[in-house]
Scaffold this motif. Structure first.
Motif, short mmCIF file in Angstrom:
data_model
loop_
_atom_site.label_atom_id
_atom_site.label_comp_id
_atom_site.label_asym_id
_atom_site.label_seq_id
_atom_site.Cartn_x
_atom_site.Cartn_y
_atom_site.Cartn_z
N ILE A 1 0.75 -1.23 0.12
CA ILE A 1 0.03 -0.01 0.13
C ILE A 1 0.84 1.22 -0.01
O ILE A 1 1.87 1.35 0.66
N ILE B 1 -0.13 7.23 0.48
CA ILE B 1 -1.48 7.84 0.54
C ILE B 1 -2.54 6.81 0.40
O ILE B 1 -3.68 7.26 0.10
N GLY B 2 -2.42 5.41 0.64
CA GLY B 2 -3.58 4.58 0.77
C GLY B 2 -3.83 3.67 -0.15
O GLY B 2 -4.78 2.96 -0.14
N SER B 3 -3.39 3.95 -1.63
CA SER B 3 -3.91 3.36 -2.69
C SER B 3 -3.09 2.07 -2.63
O SER B 3 -2.06 1.77 -2.26
N THR B 4 -3.65 0.91 -3.17
CA THR B 4 -3.31 -0.38 -3.29
C THR B 4 -2.12 -0.57 -4.29
O THR B 4 -2.74 -0.58 -5.39
N VAL C 1 -5.80 8.57 -4.15
CA VAL C 1 -6.31 8.49 -3.14
C VAL C 1 -6.29 9.86 -2.28
O VAL C 1 -7.19 10.04 -1.49
N GLN D 1 -7.09 7.63 9.08
CA GLN D 1 -7.41 7.06 8.14
C GLN D 1 -7.42 5.35 7.95
O GLN D 1 -6.48 4.89 8.91
N LYS E 1 -7.79 1.92 6.00
CA LYS E 1 -7.65 1.14 4.79
C LYS E 1 -8.30 0.05 5.20
O LYS E 1 -7.60 -0.95 5.74
N LEU F 1 -8.78 -3.61 3.45
CA LEU F 1 -8.49 -4.25 2.35
C LEU F 1 -9.47 -5.75 2.57
O LEU F 1 -9.24 -6.63 3.46
N GLU G 1 -12.02 2.20 -3.60
CA GLU G 1 -11.09 1.44 -4.88
C GLU G 1 -11.98 0.45 -5.58
O GLU G 1 -11.87 0.23 -6.85
N THR H 1 -10.79 3.21 1.58
CA THR H 1 -10.12 4.06 2.47
C THR H 1 -11.23 5.01 3.12
O THR H 1 -11.88 5.88 2.28
#
Lengths: 209, 248
Positions: free
Chosen positions: A67, A70-73, B2, B52, B54, B56, B188, B194
């Motif tokens: 990850i 900034i949190g994106s995968t 994001v 924050q 996240k 998954l 996403e 998120t």
């Protein structure tokens, strides 16, 4: 050590079953089921930081993800108990094989420990079936494990602490990883050199369950 | 992308004169966007903390981090994660810098994505000023009702390429008189998201020296926020979990 180096010198083969058993016992597969690493990858002229998560499945396989800050995968992968792996999602400009054989394989090093079936023929003096334990002149020990075309070298200091692992394919070094411990079942820091993919990576353990 | 979530800064507390009738329901889309923009006009600097989470789905894990965002007109931004690991991105109007805190020290990264990050940070700067106009090229923007909120602003990518990475951004705006965004959800996929919650927003704070260029300003930046001696309203049960039943 370069990427096209020949097999490293392993020292003298040693027929010491108790020592071999002690080393194997010292690096049993950890019971950690969820680990988070902070990872910094260096290529020549560029660097990327990310967070990596490893979760062990009840069946004995793994799921892992990277990850961004900034949190994106960046990626998500699955590894079956038999070692078969596949990419579930990826937003990296690299192939699935690059990811699975590189970053993911290195991420799972703490779980990829030698087992009782360790054996191999890393040099001319060794014969299949003999205990593949070697001792260097400085007192360090090496356990050798064959996995298909790959050779895994598990290196221990004189006190029997696991400190390094190397993976070779066809005589070429795929990666070399040094391990720093702090008493937990997962290393505090893992430093990887992957000469084939031209990067170095430093993983710092953030959390452990 | 994001960082779209940072839009939250652009919709902070507003000195609004909303009527009781408006408080009872959602504002018309254009009206809510207009008020958000106007609400930012009196302020030159902003700072806020955030949490924050996240999620998954494939790992069935939820990763939580805490951070803070600083902004100064016309477009300087500091985006810093402070726990459990530390990272920093700054834009001082000219240069983007990315840092990570590793092995006990800040390290400046030669990040190949710096150009893209700079674009995003500039975009954040526009949002902080309540400017959505340029986003209409990339996103469909609409406003939908959301329980306990004045409305939810939804940004839906126009291109399939972008949809591959982000399905939608949802920005939840509190009811009048605050008109404060306290939550942003970035989806996403149907299952991965998120969720950012904002607290302790400061308007027109004094910005510590080096905020928009130096990691060493971190302690000073943390120091401008008052101690948390009571729970933030954003963290109350009515604002957590399935707060307001985010629209599907």
């Amino acid at each position: 050590m370069g990427g096209c180096a020949s097999l490293p010198s392993l020292g003298e083969p040693v027929n010491d079953a108790p020592r071999r058993a002690a080393l194997l016992h010292a690096c049993q597969r950890p019971q950690a089921t969820e680990v988070v690493f902070r990872t910094l990858i260096h290529w020549p002229g560029r660097e990327v930081s990310l967070t990596e998560v490893v979760k062990m499945t009840p069946e004995g396989g793994f799921r892992a993800a990277g990850i961004t800050d900034i949190g994106s995968t960046l990626y998500a992968v699955q590894v079956a108990p038999n070692g078969a792996s596949r990419v579930l999602s990826k937003s990296l400009p690299f192939s699935d094989r690059w990811l699975l054989d590189g970053l993911v394989a290195e991420l799972l090093i703490p779980w990829q420990r030698p087992h009782e079936a360790s054996q191999g023929t890393p040099n001319a003096s060794a014969r299949v079936g003999e205990p593949q334990l070697y001792r260097q002149s400085d007192g360090t020990w090496t356990l050798v494990h064959h996995a298909g075309n790959d050779l895994h070298l598990f290196i221990f200091d004189a006190d029997g602490n696991w400190k390094e692992v190397r993976r070779l394919s066809g005589g070429h070094l795929r990666y070399r990883a040094s391990l720093e411990w702090d008493g937990e079942p997962i290393p505090k820091i893992i430093r990887v050199n992957n000469p084939g993919n031209h990067y170095r990576a430093v993983r710092e353990r953030v959390s452990l369950q | 992308m994001v960082l779209l979530s940072l839009l939250a800064l652009g919709t902070g507390r507003a000195a609004s004169g909303a009527s009781a009738k408006e408080q009872a329901g959602s504002l018309p889309p254009s009206e809510l966007l207009r008020r958000l923009r106007e609400s930012r006009a009196p302020y030159h600097t902003f700072a806020t903390r955030f949490v924050q989470r996240k999620h998954l789905a494939i790992l069935d894990v939820e990763l939580q981090s805490e951070g803070m965002i600083f902004f100064r007109r016309p477009g300087s931004v500091r985006y810093e994660i402070v726990a459990p690991v530390r990272s920093l991105m700054t834009y001082d109007g000219k240069k983007v810098q990315c840092y990570t805190f590793t092995e006990g020290a800040w390290k400046l990264l030669n990040n190949p994505a710096a150009t893209a990050i700079g674009q995003v940070l500039r975009q954040i700067g526009r949002w902080i000023q309540g400017d959505f106009d340029r986003d209409r090229k990339m996103f469909d923007i609409d406003v939908v009702p959301a329980d306990n909120y004045a409305g939810c602003i939804r940004l839906t990518p126009r291109s399939e390429a972008l949809t591959k990475y982000i399905r939608r951004v949802e920005i939840y705006v509190e009811k009048a008189p605050e008109y404060r965004v306290t939550r942003v959800i970035i989806r996403e996929s149907e299952v991965d998201l998120t969720d950012m919650r904002f607290r302790q927003e400061l308007r027109n704070p004094s910005i510590p020296e080096g905020t928009f260029s130096a990691p060493e300003a971190s302690n000073a930046c943390v120091g401008i926020f008052p101690p948390v001696d009571r729970p933030d309203p954003n963290e109350s049960p009515t604002r957590s979990g399935a707060a307001g039943r985010p629209p599907s």
